[in-house]
Design a protein around this motif. Sequence first.
Motif, PDB file in Angstrom:
ATOM      1  N   SER A   1       0.842  -1.200   0.000  1.00 58.54           N
ATOM      2  CA  SER A   1       0.000   0.000   0.000  1.00 58.54           C
ATOM      3  C   SER A   1       0.878   1.251   0.000  1.00 58.54           C
ATOM      4  CB  SER A   1      -0.920  -0.004   1.227  1.00 58.54           C
ATOM      5  OG  SER A   1      -1.765   1.117   1.230  1.00 58.54           O
ATOM      6  N   PRO A   2       1.485   1.577  -1.148  1.00 63.18           N
ATOM      7  CA  PRO A   2       2.406   2.723  -1.189  1.00 63.18           C
ATOM      8  C   PRO A   2       1.753   4.051  -0.829  1.00 63.18           C
ATOM      9  CG  PRO A   2       1.908   1.920  -3.406  1.00 63.18           C
ATOM     10  CD  PRO A   2       1.375   0.902  -2.447  1.00 63.18           C
ATOM     11  N   GLN A   3       0.421   4.139  -0.979  1.00 58.27           N
ATOM     12  CA  GLN A   3      -0.255   5.384  -0.600  1.00 58.27           C
ATOM     13  C   GLN A   3      -0.053   5.686   0.885  1.00 58.27           C
ATOM     14  OE1 GLN A   3      -1.654   2.784  -2.111  1.00 58.27           O
ATOM     15  NE2 GLN A   3      -3.026   3.396  -3.764  1.00 58.27           N
ATOM     16  N   ARG A   4       0.020   4.650   1.717  1.00 57.72           N
ATOM     17  CA  ARG A   4       0.201   4.847   3.152  1.00 57.72           C
ATOM     18  C   ARG A   4       1.573   5.452   3.452  1.00 57.72           C
ATOM     19  NH1 ARG A   4      -1.806  -0.102   6.820  1.00 57.72           N
ATOM     20  NH2 ARG A   4      -1.278   1.516   8.363  1.00 57.72           N
ATOM     21  N   VAL A   5       2.561   5.089   2.651  1.00 48.90           N
ATOM     22  CA  VAL A   5       3.902   5.646   2.849  1.00 48.90           C
ATOM     23  C   VAL A   5       3.878   7.149   2.623  1.00 48.90           C
ATOM     24  CG1 VAL A   5       6.297   5.626   2.035  1.00 48.90           C
ATOM     25  CG2 VAL A   5       5.013   3.481   2.212  1.00 48.90           C
TER      26      VAL A   5
ATOM     27  N   THR B   1       7.570 -10.453 -18.041  1.00 54.67           N
ATOM     28  CA  THR B   1       6.458 -10.077 -17.177  1.00 54.67           C
ATOM     29  C   THR B   1       6.967  -9.516 -15.857  1.00 54.67           C
ATOM     30  OG1 THR B   1       5.011 -11.756 -18.167  1.00 54.67           O
ATOM     31  CG2 THR B   1       4.383 -10.892 -16.006  1.00 54.67           C
ATOM     32  N   LEU B   2       8.035 -10.096 -15.319  1.00 55.15           N
ATOM     33  CA  LEU B   2       8.643  -9.547 -14.104  1.00 55.15           C
ATOM     34  C   LEU B   2       9.166  -8.134 -14.356  1.00 55.15           C
ATOM     35  CD1 LEU B   2      10.572 -12.655 -12.691  1.00 55.15           C
ATOM     36  CD2 LEU B   2       8.542 -11.551 -11.729  1.00 55.15           C
ATOM     37  N   TRP B   3       9.752  -7.909 -15.526  1.00 56.96           N
ATOM     38  CA  TRP B   3      10.203  -6.558 -15.886  1.00 56.96           C
ATOM     39  C   TRP B   3       9.027  -5.599 -15.985  1.00 56.96           C
ATOM     40  CZ3 TRP B   3      14.890  -4.119 -16.717  1.00 56.96           C
ATOM     41  CH2 TRP B   3      16.026  -4.917 -16.605  1.00 56.96           C
ATOM     42  N   LEU B   4       7.934  -6.058 -16.584  1.00 59.19           N
ATOM     43  CA  LEU B   4       6.737  -5.215 -16.714  1.00 59.19           C
ATOM     44  C   LEU B   4       6.216  -4.797 -15.339  1.00 59.19           C
ATOM     45  CD1 LEU B   4       4.380  -4.050 -18.478  1.00 59.19           C
ATOM     46  CD2 LEU B   4       3.228  -6.257 -18.128  1.00 59.19           C
ATOM     47  N   VAL B   5       6.144  -5.764 -14.423  1.00 57.66           N
ATOM     48  CA  VAL B   5       5.652  -5.464 -13.080  1.00 57.66           C
ATOM     49  C   VAL B   5       6.614  -4.524 -12.355  1.00 57.66           C
ATOM     50  CG1 VAL B   5       5.079  -6.450 -10.831  1.00 57.66           C
ATOM     51  CG2 VAL B   5       4.381  -7.632 -12.923  1.00 57.66           C
ATOM     52  N   ALA B   6       7.924  -4.782 -12.470  1.00 63.20           N
ATOM     53  CA  ALA B   6       8.924  -3.980 -11.759  1.00 63.20           C
ATOM     54  C   ALA B   6       8.927  -2.534 -12.235  1.00 63.20           C
ATOM     55  CB  ALA B   6      10.310  -4.600 -11.940  1.00 63.20           C
ATOM     56  N   VAL B   7       8.984  -2.333 -13.547  1.00 61.67           N
ATOM     57  CA  VAL B   7       9.003  -0.974 -14.090  1.00 61.67           C
ATOM     58  C   VAL B   7       7.653  -0.296 -13.855  1.00 61.67           C
ATOM     59  CG1 VAL B   7       9.331   0.416 -16.171  1.00 61.67           C
ATOM     60  CG2 VAL B   7      10.741  -1.605 -15.791  1.00 61.67           C
ATOM     61  N   GLY B   8       6.568  -1.080 -13.929  1.00 55.70           N
ATOM     62  CA  GLY B   8       5.250  -0.528 -13.632  1.00 55.70           C
ATOM     63  C   GLY B   8       5.159  -0.021 -12.202  1.00 55.70           C
ATOM     64  N   TYR B   9       5.734  -0.775 -11.274  1.00 53.73           N
ATOM     65  CA  TYR B   9       5.789  -0.327  -9.881  1.00 53.73           C
ATOM     66  C   TYR B   9       6.555   0.985  -9.777  1.00 53.73           C
ATOM     67  CZ  TYR B   9       3.855  -3.500  -6.350  1.00 53.73           C
ATOM     68  OH  TYR B   9       3.008  -4.176  -5.506  1.00 53.73           O
TER      69      TYR B   9
ATOM     70  N   PHE C   1       0.734  21.291  -4.130  1.00 50.81           N
ATOM     71  CA  PHE C   1       0.935  22.459  -4.987  1.00 50.81           C
ATOM     72  C   PHE C   1       1.286  22.070  -6.424  1.00 50.81           C
ATOM     73  CE2 PHE C   1       4.789  21.495  -2.612  1.00 50.81           C
ATOM     74  CZ  PHE C   1       5.751  21.400  -3.602  1.00 50.81           C
ATOM     75  N   LEU C   2       1.206  20.773  -6.756  1.00 57.08           N
ATOM     76  CA  LEU C   2       1.464  20.319  -8.122  1.00 57.08           C
ATOM     77  C   LEU C   2       0.140  20.009  -8.823  1.00 57.08           C
ATOM     78  CD1 LEU C   2       4.569  17.961  -7.820  1.00 57.08           C
ATOM     79  CD2 LEU C   2       4.495  20.413  -8.293  1.00 57.08           C
ATOM     80  N   LYS C   3       0.127  20.147 -10.125  1.00 62.10           N
ATOM     81  CA  LYS C   3      -1.053  19.880 -10.940  1.00 62.10           C
ATOM     82  C   LYS C   3      -0.703  18.871 -12.042  1.00 62.10           C
ATOM     83  CE  LYS C   3       0.047  23.613 -14.178  1.00 62.10           C
ATOM     84  NZ  LYS C   3      -0.407  24.852 -14.852  1.00 62.10           N
ATOM     85  N   ASN C   4      -1.720  18.267 -12.615  1.00 65.00           N
ATOM     86  CA  ASN C   4      -1.579  17.388 -13.785  1.00 65.00           C
ATOM     87  C   ASN C   4      -0.544  16.289 -13.574  1.00 65.00           C
ATOM     88  OD1 ASN C   4      -3.429  19.059 -15.155  1.00 65.00           O
ATOM     89  ND2 ASN C   4      -1.796  20.368 -15.958  1.00 65.00           N
ATOM     90  N   THR C   5      -0.409  15.785 -12.350  1.00 68.02           N
ATOM     91  CA  THR C   5       0.581  14.733 -12.098  1.00 68.02           C
ATOM     92  C   THR C   5       0.206  13.417 -12.764  1.00 68.02           C
ATOM     93  OG1 THR C   5      -0.547  14.274  -9.990  1.00 68.02           O
ATOM     94  CG2 THR C   5       1.382  15.722  -9.930  1.00 68.02           C
ATOM     95  N   VAL C   6      -1.026  13.323 -13.268  1.00 65.74           N
ATOM     96  CA  VAL C   6      -1.444  12.102 -13.959  1.00 65.74           C
ATOM     97  C   VAL C   6      -0.581  11.834 -15.191  1.00 65.74           C
ATOM     98  CG1 VAL C   6      -3.145  13.226 -15.436  1.00 65.74           C
ATOM     99  CG2 VAL C   6      -3.465  10.829 -14.775  1.00 65.74           C
TER     100      VAL C   6
ATOM    101  N   PHE D   1       4.610   8.328  -9.484  1.00 67.99           N
ATOM    102  CA  PHE D   1       3.393   9.140  -9.625  1.00 67.99           C
ATOM    103  C   PHE D   1       2.797   9.488  -8.266  1.00 67.99           C
ATOM    104  CE2 PHE D   1      -1.232   8.429  -9.307  1.00 67.99           C
ATOM    105  CZ  PHE D   1      -1.679   9.636  -9.832  1.00 67.99           C
ATOM    106  N   LEU D   2       2.732   8.520  -7.365  1.00 68.90           N
ATOM    107  CA  LEU D   2       2.181   8.771  -6.038  1.00 68.90           C
ATOM    108  C   LEU D   2       3.012   9.810  -5.287  1.00 68.90           C
ATOM    109  CD1 LEU D   2       1.240   5.180  -4.790  1.00 68.90           C
ATOM    110  CD2 LEU D   2      -0.295   6.960  -5.627  1.00 68.90           C
ATOM    111  N   GLY D   3       4.336   9.763  -5.466  1.00 64.24           N
ATOM    112  CA  GLY D   3       5.200  10.703  -4.779  1.00 64.24           C
ATOM    113  C   GLY D   3       4.933  12.142  -5.151  1.00 64.24           C
TER     114      GLY D   3
END
Length: 259
Positions: free
Chosen positions: A59-63, A196-204, A218-223, A210-212
Amino acid sequence: MLPSTSVNSSVQGNGVLNSRDAARHTAGAKRYKYLRRLFRFRQMDFEFAAWQMLYLFTSPQRVYRNFHYRKQTKDQWARDDPAFLVLLSIWLCVSTIGFGFVLDMGFFETIKLLLWVVFIDCVGVGLLIATLMWFISNKYLVKRQSRDYDVEWGYAFDVHLNAFYPLLVILHFIQLFFINHVILTDTFIGYLVGNTLWLVAVGYYIYVTFLGYSALPFLKNTVILLYPFAPLILLYGLSLALGWNFTHTLCSFYKYRVK
């Protein structure tokens, strides 16, 4: 180490530092304190750093909610405790030694690989990515009404370390159990599992990054930081169609570098 500081440029005539200079002075003092604590292990909270590493997977959002709490209580977003960096360094050493063992490297070759992974893959690439993200976020993502704030480079590097840790565990630890008997077998299943492991790792890495930045109010359009998912998925599909094994390429590169 502060990701947000006032940038008002007025200088007081009595010689007192203006708000921006004061913020820079404070940031410099906190960087010095952070570096000094690198050699004081008793002052580090390793239990909390381990908690962060666990939640970066589950749950990286909690960090990043904890980063908000730090801003409210200590007036800084970036870490003031180097315990996370120390644990990450230990992970780098242990996983790289395991990588060298799986690839049947000798002692000196493994040491060379360790130095390469630490100073190039983690620190070197991290400095480059953090600097690039620091520039992009300050140049294009700061809200117009929040021009009095900017993203400090120290926070950008913290975000990189957060995102790098899951990638490291997936590619330098979990992948080790499949390299010789599955991934490097030159079969479709081999490069399917490896890629597939590379896909998951880079996706993470992309998602935690993005979450950071989306955690900074004060930032916008982080999507837009999620947009690299499109070329990543496209590259993944092409690699399967063309039989391109990412892990085989990485292993060949590592063996070439340690010769």
